[in-house]
Design a protein around this motif. Structure first.
Motif, PDB file in Angstrom:
ATOM      1  N   TYR A 140      63.061 -15.785  -6.955  1.00  0.00           N
ATOM      2  CA  TYR A 140      64.351 -15.154  -7.231  1.00  0.00           C
ATOM      3  C   TYR A 140      64.396 -14.500  -8.619  1.00  0.00           C
ATOM      4  O   TYR A 140      65.159 -13.578  -8.835  1.00  0.00           O
ATOM      5  CB  TYR A 140      65.479 -16.184  -7.114  1.00  0.00           C
ATOM      6  N   ARG A 167      58.365 -32.401   1.165  1.00  0.00           N
ATOM      7  CA  ARG A 167      59.334 -31.447   1.734  1.00  0.00           C
ATOM      8  C   ARG A 167      60.713 -31.590   1.072  1.00  0.00           C
ATOM      9  O   ARG A 167      61.433 -30.621   0.918  1.00  0.00           O
ATOM     10  CB  ARG A 167      59.462 -31.646   3.242  1.00  0.00           C
ATOM     11  N   LEU A 209      48.915 -14.007  10.970  1.00  0.00           N
ATOM     12  CA  LEU A 209      48.324 -14.826  12.046  1.00  0.00           C
ATOM     13  C   LEU A 209      48.148 -13.989  13.315  1.00  0.00           C
ATOM     14  O   LEU A 209      47.136 -14.089  14.008  1.00  0.00           O
ATOM     15  CB  LEU A 209      49.210 -16.041  12.329  1.00  0.00           C
ATOM     16  N   TYR A 224      63.360 -31.446  13.226  1.00  0.00           N
ATOM     17  CA  TYR A 224      63.291 -31.251  11.768  1.00  0.00           C
ATOM     18  C   TYR A 224      62.503 -29.980  11.447  1.00  0.00           C
ATOM     19  O   TYR A 224      61.812 -29.904  10.447  1.00  0.00           O
ATOM     20  CB  TYR A 224      62.643 -32.480  11.097  1.00  0.00           C
ATOM     21  N   ARG A 225      62.579 -29.016  12.326  1.00  0.00           N
ATOM     22  CA  ARG A 225      61.807 -27.796  12.157  1.00  0.00           C
ATOM     23  C   ARG A 225      62.147 -27.106  10.826  1.00  0.00           C
ATOM     24  O   ARG A 225      61.253 -26.610  10.137  1.00  0.00           O
ATOM     25  CB  ARG A 225      62.086 -26.855  13.330  1.00  0.00           C
ATOM     26  N   ASN A 226      63.433 -27.087  10.484  1.00  0.00           N
ATOM     27  CA  ASN A 226      63.856 -26.408   9.248  1.00  0.00           C
ATOM     28  C   ASN A 226      63.155 -26.974   8.021  1.00  0.00           C
ATOM     29  O   ASN A 226      62.880 -26.265   7.067  1.00  0.00           O
ATOM     30  CB  ASN A 226      65.367 -26.588   9.051  1.00  0.00           C
ATOM     31  N   VAL A 227      62.890 -28.289   8.081  1.00  0.00           N
ATOM     32  CA  VAL A 227      62.282 -28.944   6.919  1.00  0.00           C
ATOM     33  C   VAL A 227      60.842 -28.456   6.738  1.00  0.00           C
ATOM     34  O   VAL A 227      60.373 -28.278   5.613  1.00  0.00           O
ATOM     35  CB  VAL A 227      62.306 -30.480   7.118  1.00  0.00           C
ATOM     36  N   PHE A 228      60.168 -28.249   7.858  1.00  0.00           N
ATOM     37  CA  PHE A 228      58.756 -27.874   7.772  1.00  0.00           C
ATOM     38  C   PHE A 228      58.552 -26.351   7.749  1.00  0.00           C
ATOM     39  O   PHE A 228      57.584 -25.863   7.205  1.00  0.00           O
ATOM     40  CB  PHE A 228      57.989 -28.481   8.953  1.00  0.00           C
ATOM     41  N   ASP A 229      59.492 -25.643   8.368  1.00  0.00           N
ATOM     42  CA  ASP A 229      59.330 -24.205   8.498  1.00  0.00           C
ATOM     43  C   ASP A 229      60.097 -23.522   7.374  1.00  0.00           C
ATOM     44  O   ASP A 229      61.138 -22.909   7.589  1.00  0.00           O
ATOM     45  CB  ASP A 229      59.881 -23.782   9.873  1.00  0.00           C
ATOM     46  N   LEU A 230      59.578 -23.656   6.178  1.00  0.00           N
ATOM     47  CA  LEU A 230      60.314 -23.055   5.052  1.00  0.00           C
ATOM     48  C   LEU A 230      59.517 -21.900   4.462  1.00  0.00           C
ATOM     49  O   LEU A 230      58.297 -21.879   4.477  1.00  0.00           O
ATOM     50  CB  LEU A 230      60.654 -24.107   3.993  1.00  0.00           C
ATOM     51  N   GLU A 231      60.260 -20.942   3.965  1.00  0.00           N
ATOM     52  CA  GLU A 231      59.631 -19.776   3.354  1.00  0.00           C
ATOM     53  C   GLU A 231      59.942 -19.777   1.871  1.00  0.00           C
ATOM     54  O   GLU A 231      61.105 -19.834   1.475  1.00  0.00           O
ATOM     55  CB  GLU A 231      60.177 -18.506   3.990  1.00  0.00           C
ATOM     56  N   ARG A 232      58.900 -19.744   1.092  1.00  0.00           N
ATOM     57  CA  ARG A 232      59.117 -19.758  -0.359  1.00  0.00           C
ATOM     58  C   ARG A 232      59.439 -18.351  -0.849  1.00  0.00           C
ATOM     59  O   ARG A 232      58.793 -17.390  -0.436  1.00  0.00           O
ATOM     60  CB  ARG A 232      57.869 -20.277  -1.063  1.00  0.00           C
ATOM     61  N   ARG A 233      60.412 -18.282  -1.727  1.00  0.00           N
ATOM     62  CA  ARG A 233      60.833 -16.990  -2.291  1.00  0.00           C
ATOM     63  C   ARG A 233      60.942 -17.093  -3.816  1.00  0.00           C
ATOM     64  O   ARG A 233      61.200 -18.170  -4.335  1.00  0.00           O
ATOM     65  CB  ARG A 233      62.198 -16.587  -1.740  1.00  0.00           C
ATOM     66  N   GLY A 256      56.494 -14.513  17.623  1.00  0.00           N
ATOM     67  CA  GLY A 256      56.931 -15.750  16.972  1.00  0.00           C
ATOM     68  C   GLY A 256      56.050 -16.189  15.823  1.00  0.00           C
ATOM     69  O   GLY A 256      56.219 -17.296  15.323  1.00  0.00           O
ATOM     70  N   ARG A 257      55.100 -15.357  15.430  1.00  0.00           N
ATOM     71  CA  ARG A 257      54.203 -15.734  14.331  1.00  0.00           C
ATOM     72  C   ARG A 257      54.318 -14.729  13.196  1.00  0.00           C
ATOM     73  O   ARG A 257      54.624 -13.561  13.433  1.00  0.00           O
ATOM     74  CB  ARG A 257      52.747 -15.730  14.813  1.00  0.00           C
ATOM     75  N   HIS A 314      56.590 -17.602  23.918  1.00  0.00           N
ATOM     76  CA  HIS A 314      55.797 -16.484  23.407  1.00  0.00           C
ATOM     77  C   HIS A 314      54.537 -16.338  24.246  1.00  0.00           C
ATOM     78  O   HIS A 314      54.005 -17.313  24.766  1.00  0.00           O
ATOM     79  CB  HIS A 314      55.409 -16.741  21.947  1.00  0.00           C
TER      80      HIS A 314
END
Lengths: 688, 199
Positions: B18, A309, B90, B7-16, B85-86, A387
């Protein structure tokens, strides 16, 4: 869909397959709200320790159990043993009516620990295998390649699972008050899901799932009868997209399953924002069921994930920097957080992570009520979104049964053990005794009934005194009268001292015939009633008398006066078989100069005012008292010091007032000490 | 006070993405998920294009609209939306499962499965060895036979002639008058092996 539970043996619960074994433990909940910060932190550390010690996937169930009104009434019925039967019945009836409106539910908390090894990555798996004996490798290989029947179980496998469950029990017991869940509790947990929002299911406590034992080629085998567990899940279920309609033995239950959204990034403990398994649901006036299904990520695996990460976060920042707008705040923050996570995982305790889904099940009697309850739930959780996934309601319903893993994707969150422990699954508002009369309910939204057992102190060899403190009009006197009435119903000897004259307990229709009134007033007919040499316990007699007489003397009195009092009391105690304070006064008066002065001063008190009750005159015959169950002692205009006044600043009248109260207490003790086996209550209110 | 961190931000990442080589994409980047949606939609459009009726309708739209603009616009929209929320895929999968799954259940099993009854075709009764004597029977493997009575075994060599003569692979004969052995003996039979118990 395969039945989610295939077999139950003791506290072992087998999931959809016989390989998926869980050990179920019942965890005691305890009052939490009024603990100090240190005590709350101790709870947090205990829960963290437990979660880290089990080193396995875990399911935490917190289920609202309806208060057992029938059990309470039955207990009251048993307590009516020929003593004020009619009054007891009427009181129980009143409680039954009242409790129907109060409702109330208490949480039952269960920890289910998977006996399967937590999933690891390849590197961790190889490292672990290297530590094992080759015999273990062979066994693993054999179990992978063998074509054995998956529906049967060897007794040795069952025994191994039982031993593992015992080991986990020992680990959990180091941190929490746990005991293995009983079969009836597991059955209740399953059945309860089908009756959610309706009440308590009827559970056959004697039913245990069975297995067919047979022999194959000389080897004993067990084929669990899945039907025995499927029987527990009997009920007609309709899946309505966002809700479930379940027909059960208690009627139709409408249910909605809600999933917890993103948790706050930073929150303080203790605080309602992190105590998600306690604070919000305890504020609700109806019971809800919670389930946290967590996959255990061992430290090695968690570290690898965190390192990845960190790389991902850096890569995103690099990619963002290539864009026109440069690096975003969140992108930069993520790189910092990823490194913080890495540091956290590399700390000396080597903590694991938990990939968890948090589900809230709400039940109601009809659709409209369900909608209202869901809305209340959402309000209770405030900033954290709940949710209600369309189409996944059945999967979430099953996820709430014991021994289940997460069945719905997209809602799992990677949590630290600290975050899960801070949710405080074992916290409750419940207070009071296990037995005894209904006293009231907690002021939390869940309005949990509180019971109070007057005998608890003496039964448990603990303090028997009850101190009630509150502002004017807060109900101290009412509480005291309620406790006295309950004591009266139980046949207790009750002594009620009433300095303000506002008690009404003795006037109650059923109490009045059993009451004697001793009005404590400056009456020569009552002289000597509170004489310390008569009412004080033998070992306290001398000290109590000296203290009483000394406090009657002016505060500026000479130290020689005090010596004279001590000497006179001692003399009287030596020479008389039935000593009294009046004899002490006579002894002082017949002494030398100082003694005579003291004697004259005390003689004034012995003749007048309330203090004359402390000087017994052998010629005054007191009426017999203490023959009725209730003794009511009103006493008017008793001077008392203001709260907080130092003892050295008491006025003469205040010192006398305090001494009279002390004598009344000793008098009551003397009355009560006559019957050792009986419950006794002495009530003294508004004395300070 | 203890600070509890998520640490949600660390795991909940969206790849983009550029930029592609030297070509800069839009300032906020293009989500990788959006590209996957676009490709899936493009594949669906192409698939629908070859179908008789729908294909004809689709062909009304020019190719750049059909194969670029429409999937691109829909993919962009689907990337933005979060249902309950999904991410879209999903939520769509859950909806699909719900649409295809049973609506009425007995317990947690579909009613159709619960309605099924097991009907016994043929009741086979085998002596369990608790008799005082051996019963006559013939049994064909695979399986195992537990013999608790005193007996004598005769094994026959299998062969084409034996099979022709329907000779069993093994014959058991009782030994009357002999005491029962302390423990029963298990005879495992391979598939197709015959066992015959005589008197």
């Amino acid at each position: 869909m395969r039945p989610p539970i295939s077999f139950v043996y003791g506290n072992l619960v087998f999931g959809a397959t016989l390989e998926d074994v869980w050990a179920a433990f019942s965890v005691s909940s305890a009052s939490y709200e009024w603990l100090s910060q240190d005590a709350k932190r101790a709870r947090l550390l205990a829960l963290m320790g437990a979660l880290e010690a089990v080193e396995a996937d875990v399911q935490i169930l917190r289920v609202g159990r309806c208060w057992n009104l029938d059990g309470y009434l039955h207990e009251l019925e048993l307590g009516i043993a020929g003593c004020h039967e009619q009054a007891n019945r009427a009181y129980a009836q009143e409680h039954a009516e009242r409790l129907h409106h109060v409702g109330g539910s208490q949480p039952a908390v269960f920890f289910l620990i998977s006996l399967r090894e937590p999933e690891r990555d390849v590197a961790s798996y190889v490292s672990q295998a290297a530590e094992q004996h080759p015999r273990e490798w062979l066994r693993s290989i054999r179990s992978w390649v063998s074509m054995r029947d998956r529906r049967v179980l060897k007794p040795s496998e069952l025994e191994r699972a039982r031993l593992q469950a015992d080991q986990i029990h020992a680990r959990l017991a180091d941190f929490l008050d746990v005991c293995p869940a009983r079969g009836v509790e597991l059955q209740w947990l399953v059945r309860r899901a089908f009756c959610r929002g309706l009440g308590e299911p009827n559970v056959d406590g004697l039913h245990q799932p069975r297995a067919l034992a047979f022999e194959r080629n000389g080897e004993a085998l067990l084929a669990p009868l899945e039907g025995d567990v499927v029987r527990w899940m009997d009920g007609y279920v309709e899946h309505h997209g966002r809700s479930l309609r379940v027909e059960s033995e208690l009627g139709v239950s409408w249910q909605a399953q809600l999933v917890l959204g993103a948790l706050p990034e930073r929150a303080s403990f203790p605080g309602a924002r992190v105590e998600l398994m306690f604070a919000p649901i305890e504020s609700l006036p109806f019971p809800v069921d919670l389930s946290l299904n967590a996959r255990f990520l061992p430290n090695e695996l968690a570290l690898r994930i965190a390192r990845r990460r960190v790389q991902d976060a850096d890569q995103i920042v690099r990619a963002e920097s290539d864009g026109d707008q440069g690096v975003s705040d969140i992108g930069y923050q993520r790189t910092q957080e990823a490194r913080d996570l890495l540091t956290y995982l590399q700390s000396s305790s080597r903590p694991p992570l938990l990939r968890a889904t948090f589900v809230i099940a709400v039940g109601a009697q009809h659709e409209q009520q369900l909608a209202e309850r869901v809305e209340m739930c959402r309000r209770a959780y405030g900033e954290i979104r709940l949710h209600r996934p369309l189409g996944d309601q059945l999967a979430l319903f099953v996820q709430q049964l014991p021994a289940q893993r997460t069945r719905v994707s997209g809602y799992d969150d990677t949590l630290t053990t600290e975050q899960v422990a801070a949710m405080m699954p074992t916290a409750t508002h419940a207070v009071g005794s296990r037995r005894g009369f209904y006293l009231g309910h907690t002021i939390s939204g869940s309005r949990q009934p509180v019971r109070f057992n007057l005998r608890e102190g003496s039964e448990r060899d603990r303090n028997t005194a009850i101190l009630s403190i509150g502002a004017l009009g807060s109900g101290k006197t009412t509480l005291a009268q309620k406790l006295k009435y309950e004591g009266f119903l139980q046949g207790a000897r009750v002594i009620d001292c009433d300095p303000k004259g506002d008690h009404r307990f003795h006037l109650l229709e059923e109490v009045a015939p059993h009451t004697e009134t001793i009005a404590l007033r400056p009456d020569p007919a009552l002289r000597g009633m509170l004489d310390p040499l008569r009412v004080a316990p033998e070992h306290l007699r001398q000290d109590a008398t000296v203290s009483f007489l000394r406090d009657l003397l002016p505060s500026a009195a000479d130290a020689a006066w005090e010596t004279a009092v001590v000497s006179a009391v001692d003399t009287v105690l030596r020479r008389s078989s039935r000593p009294t304070c009046l004899e002490v006064v006579h002894a002082l008066c017949s002494g030398q100069e100082i003694e005579a002065q003291v004697g004259e001063a005390l003689a004034v008190y012995a003749r007048s005012g309330l203090t004359q009750l402390g000087f017994a005159d052998p010629e005054v015959k007191l009426a017999p008292f203490g023959r009725r169950q209730v003794t009511y002692m009103p006493i008017r205009d008793l001077p008392g010091p203001q709260p907080g006044t130092p003892r050295s600043e008491y006025t003469q009248a205040e010192r006398v007032g305090v001494q009279i109260i002390r004598l009344i207490a000793m008098f009551a003790m003397q009355l009560m000490s006559r019957e050792r086996e009986r419950l006794k209550l002495f009530s003294l209110s508004d004395v300070l | 006070m203890t600070e509890i961190r998520s640490y949600r931000n660390v795991f909940d990442l969206e790849r983009r993405i550029y930029r592609v080589d030297r070509l800069r994409l839009n300032p906020g980047g293009v989500p990788l998920r959006g590209i996957v949606y676009f490709l899936a939609l493009l594949a669906s459009t192409l698939l629908l294009g070859v179908l008789p009726l729908v294909g004809a309708l689709l062909r009304i739209v020019p190719w750049y609209g059909r194969e670029l603009a429409l999937p691109g616009a829909i993919a962009a929209l689907l990337t933005l939306v979060r249902i309950e929320g999904r991410p879209f895929h999903l939520a769509a999968l859950a909806l699909l499962r719900y649409a295809l799954g049973p609506r009425e259940l007995a317990g947690v099993r579909s009613l159709t499965a619960a309605d099924r009854r097991w009907r016994l075709d043929e009741l086979v009764l085998l002596p369990d060895g608790s008799d005082s004597r051996l019963r006559r029977l013939r049994y064909t493997g695979p399986g195992a036979v537990l013999v608790s009575a005193a007996h004598v075994r005769r094994g026959w060599r299998p062969g084409p002639l034996a099979r022709l003569a329907r000779r069993p692979s093994m014959t058991l004969e009782a030994l009357p008058g002999r005491p029962r052995p302390a423990r029963g003996q298990v005879i495992a039979l391979a598939e197709g092996a015959h066992l015959e118990v005589g008197r």
